[in-house]
Write a protein that holds these residues in place. Structure first.
Motif, PDB file in Angstrom:
ATOM      1  N   LEU A  71       1.065  -1.452  -0.314  1.00 46.63           N
ATOM      2  CA  LEU A  71       0.188  -0.068   0.133  1.00 46.63           C
ATOM      3  C   LEU A  71       0.775   0.935   0.298  1.00 46.63           C
ATOM      4  O   LEU A  71       0.612   2.070  -0.684  1.00 46.63           O
ATOM      5  CB  LEU A  71      -0.743  -0.138   1.167  1.00 46.63           C
ATOM      6  N   VAL A  72       1.892   1.526   0.691  1.00 47.41           N
ATOM      7  CA  VAL A  72       2.705   2.251   0.541  1.00 47.41           C
ATOM      8  C   VAL A  72       3.596   2.650  -0.539  1.00 47.41           C
ATOM      9  O   VAL A  72       3.358   3.706  -1.212  1.00 47.41           O
ATOM     10  CB  VAL A  72       3.747   2.150   2.265  1.00 47.41           C
ATOM     11  N   ASN A  73       4.066   1.683  -1.133  1.00 47.75           N
ATOM     12  CA  ASN A  73       4.848   1.111  -2.308  1.00 47.75           C
ATOM     13  C   ASN A  73       3.621   2.419  -3.675  1.00 47.75           C
ATOM     14  O   ASN A  73       4.190   2.464  -4.514  1.00 47.75           O
ATOM     15  CB  ASN A  73       5.324  -0.305  -2.515  1.00 47.75           C
ATOM     16  N   ALA A  74       2.365   1.767  -3.715  1.00 45.29           N
ATOM     17  CA  ALA A  74       1.210   1.914  -4.038  1.00 45.29           C
ATOM     18  C   ALA A  74       1.152   3.850  -4.289  1.00 45.29           C
ATOM     19  O   ALA A  74       0.681   3.669  -5.149  1.00 45.29           O
ATOM     20  CB  ALA A  74       0.490   1.072  -3.493  1.00 45.29           C
ATOM     21  N   LEU A  75       1.426   4.059  -3.115  1.00 49.39           N
ATOM     22  CA  LEU A  75       0.828   5.578  -2.834  1.00 49.39           C
ATOM     23  C   LEU A  75       2.428   6.546  -3.223  1.00 49.39           C
ATOM     24  O   LEU A  75       2.237   7.608  -3.090  1.00 49.39           O
ATOM     25  CB  LEU A  75       0.699   5.696  -1.333  1.00 49.39           C
ATOM     26  N   GLY A  76       3.322   5.448  -3.611  1.00 51.42           N
ATOM     27  CA  GLY A  76       5.005   6.223  -4.526  1.00 51.42           C
ATOM     28  C   GLY A  76       5.802   6.542  -2.915  1.00 51.42           C
ATOM     29  O   GLY A  76       6.595   6.973  -2.525  1.00 51.42           O
ATOM     30  N   GLY A  77       5.312   5.833  -1.636  1.00 54.30           N
ATOM     31  CA  GLY A  77       6.191   6.504  -0.940  1.00 54.30           C
ATOM     32  C   GLY A  77       5.638   7.116  -0.088  1.00 54.30           C
ATOM     33  O   GLY A  77       4.087   7.719   0.208  1.00 54.30           O
ATOM     34  N   VAL A  78       5.428   7.355   1.636  1.00 58.14           N
ATOM     35  CA  VAL A  78       4.971   8.100   1.696  1.00 58.14           C
ATOM     36  C   VAL A  78       6.415   9.500   2.962  1.00 58.14           C
ATOM     37  O   VAL A  78       7.560   8.781   3.332  1.00 58.14           O
ATOM     38  CB  VAL A  78       4.480   7.794   3.627  1.00 58.14           C
ATOM     39  N   ASP A  79       5.832   9.960   3.516  1.00 64.11           N
ATOM     40  CA  ASP A  79       6.696  11.397   3.932  1.00 64.11           C
ATOM     41  C   ASP A  79       6.528  11.623   5.431  1.00 64.11           C
ATOM     42  O   ASP A  79       5.515  11.504   6.081  1.00 64.11           O
ATOM     43  CB  ASP A  79       6.396  12.535   3.622  1.00 64.11           C
ATOM     44  N   VAL A  80       7.317  11.133   6.436  1.00 63.32           N
ATOM     45  CA  VAL A  80       7.303  11.263   7.862  1.00 63.32           C
ATOM     46  C   VAL A  80       8.711  11.565   8.034  1.00 63.32           C
ATOM     47  O   VAL A  80       9.855  11.454   8.148  1.00 63.32           O
ATOM     48  CB  VAL A  80       7.829   9.789   8.286  1.00 63.32           C
ATOM     49  N   GLU A  81       8.434  12.219   9.426  1.00 62.88           N
ATOM     50  CA  GLU A  81       8.906  13.916  10.313  1.00 62.88           C
ATOM     51  C   GLU A  81       9.646  12.609  11.594  1.00 62.88           C
ATOM     52  O   GLU A  81       8.636  12.173  12.158  1.00 62.88           O
ATOM     53  CB  GLU A  81       7.975  14.648  10.980  1.00 62.88           C
ATOM     54  N   ILE A  82      10.486  12.404  11.486  1.00 57.36           N
ATOM     55  CA  ILE A  82      11.489  11.911  12.533  1.00 57.36           C
ATOM     56  C   ILE A  82      12.491  12.576  13.655  1.00 57.36           C
ATOM     57  O   ILE A  82      13.199  13.388  12.739  1.00 57.36           O
ATOM     58  CB  ILE A  82      11.908  10.251  12.044  1.00 57.36           C
ATOM     59  N   SER A  83      12.390  11.992  14.754  1.00 57.20           N
ATOM     60  CA  SER A  83      13.511  12.704  15.277  1.00 57.20           C
ATOM     61  C   SER A  83      14.874  12.053  14.987  1.00 57.20           C
ATOM     62  O   SER A  83      14.894  11.632  14.308  1.00 57.20           O
ATOM     63  CB  SER A  83      12.960  12.099  17.082  1.00 57.20           C
ATOM     64  N   GLN A  84      15.926  13.327  16.153  1.00 60.52           N
ATOM     65  CA  GLN A  84      17.036  12.581  15.778  1.00 60.52           C
ATOM     66  C   GLN A  84      17.642  11.457  16.185  1.00 60.52           C
ATOM     67  O   GLN A  84      18.327  10.022  15.531  1.00 60.52           O
ATOM     68  CB  GLN A  84      17.999  13.469  16.556  1.00 60.52           C
ATOM     69  N   LYS A  85      17.265  11.352  17.839  1.00 60.52           N
ATOM     70  CA  LYS A  85      17.118   9.800  18.214  1.00 60.52           C
ATOM     71  C   LYS A  85      16.820   8.722  17.097  1.00 60.52           C
ATOM     72  O   LYS A  85      17.129   7.511  16.825  1.00 60.52           O
ATOM     73  CB  LYS A  85      16.112   9.233  19.243  1.00 60.52           C
ATOM     74  N   GLU A  86      15.195   8.895  16.095  1.00 63.47           N
ATOM     75  CA  GLU A  86      14.677   7.629  15.731  1.00 63.47           C
ATOM     76  C   GLU A  86      15.739   7.612  13.853  1.00 63.47           C
ATOM     77  O   GLU A  86      16.469   6.331  13.961  1.00 63.47           O
ATOM     78  CB  GLU A  86      13.130   7.914  15.014  1.00 63.47           C
ATOM     79  N   ALA A  87      16.664   9.042  13.927  1.00 68.01           N
ATOM     80  CA  ALA A  87      17.448   8.499  12.842  1.00 68.01           C
ATOM     81  C   ALA A  87      18.546   7.247  12.626  1.00 68.01           C
ATOM     82  O   ALA A  87      19.092   7.401  12.419  1.00 68.01           O
ATOM     83  CB  ALA A  87      17.584   9.490  12.554  1.00 68.01           C
TER      84      ALA A  87
END
Length: 183
Positions: A134-150
């Protein structure tokens, strides 16, 4: 272009696992005690952790989508997977998410109706593979992440270049991000 989009959409729909019979009436509770309204359609969204093709697996997410035609509103209600409830089909109590592994989506619907007294008309079940599709069918998704998550993604999850701020994720990346449990 329109034909191409239509063909792609049809190919996605044809890959869905669809149960034409849907859910059957709950035999563990009388429908007259279930909250319902003819102007409201309740659909249960079930996200399961099936990654290896098992017949049934635990449900990580259970959300009720209520489509209210009178008020022109859509409401989401989330059921906590660790809620300790009675699973009527098995006649024992356990965590809500174990209803799915005990008997699939029908057991989840029966259990939620029995414990929460809400009428569920249908369900949609998505597993890890369908989520990424589903995410690929949408062309991906934009997600805001923190430095810890990165940092966690780059050091532990085969990511390269995740940064603090908005990142564009493909299906597998979005799934990996959703499954972070250490932060």
């Amino acid at each position: 272009c329109l034909i191409g989009v239509g063909a792609y959409g049809f190919s996605l729909l044809s890959s869905l696992s669809y149960d034409e019979y849907g859910i059957v009436e709950n035999q563990y509770i009388d429908s007259s005690v279930l909250a319902s309204d003819k102007a409201v359609t309740n659909i249960l969204l079930i996200g399961c952790d099936n990654a290896n093709g098992a017949a049934f697996s635990r449900s990580d997410t259970m959300m009720l989508v209520s489509i209210d035609r009178n008020n022109k509103a859509i409401k989401l209600s989330s059921f906590l997977r660790d809620s300790y409830v009675h699973i009527p089909a098995k006649n024992y109590s356990a965590k809500l998410n174990s209803a799915c592994s005990a008997g699939g989506p029908q057991y989840v619907v029966d259990t939620i109706e029995y414990n929460f007294h809400v009428d569920i008309e249908n369900y949609v079940m998505v597993d890890f593979d369908m989520f990424t599709d589903l995410v690929n069918a949408l062309g991906g998704v934009d997600v805001e992440i923190s430095q810890k998550e990165a940092d966690f993604l780059n050091n532990n999850c085969s990511f390269v270049g995740a940064t603090e701020g908005v990142n564009h994720f493909a299906g597998w990346q979005a799934l990996t991000y959703c499954r972070i449990r250490k932060l």
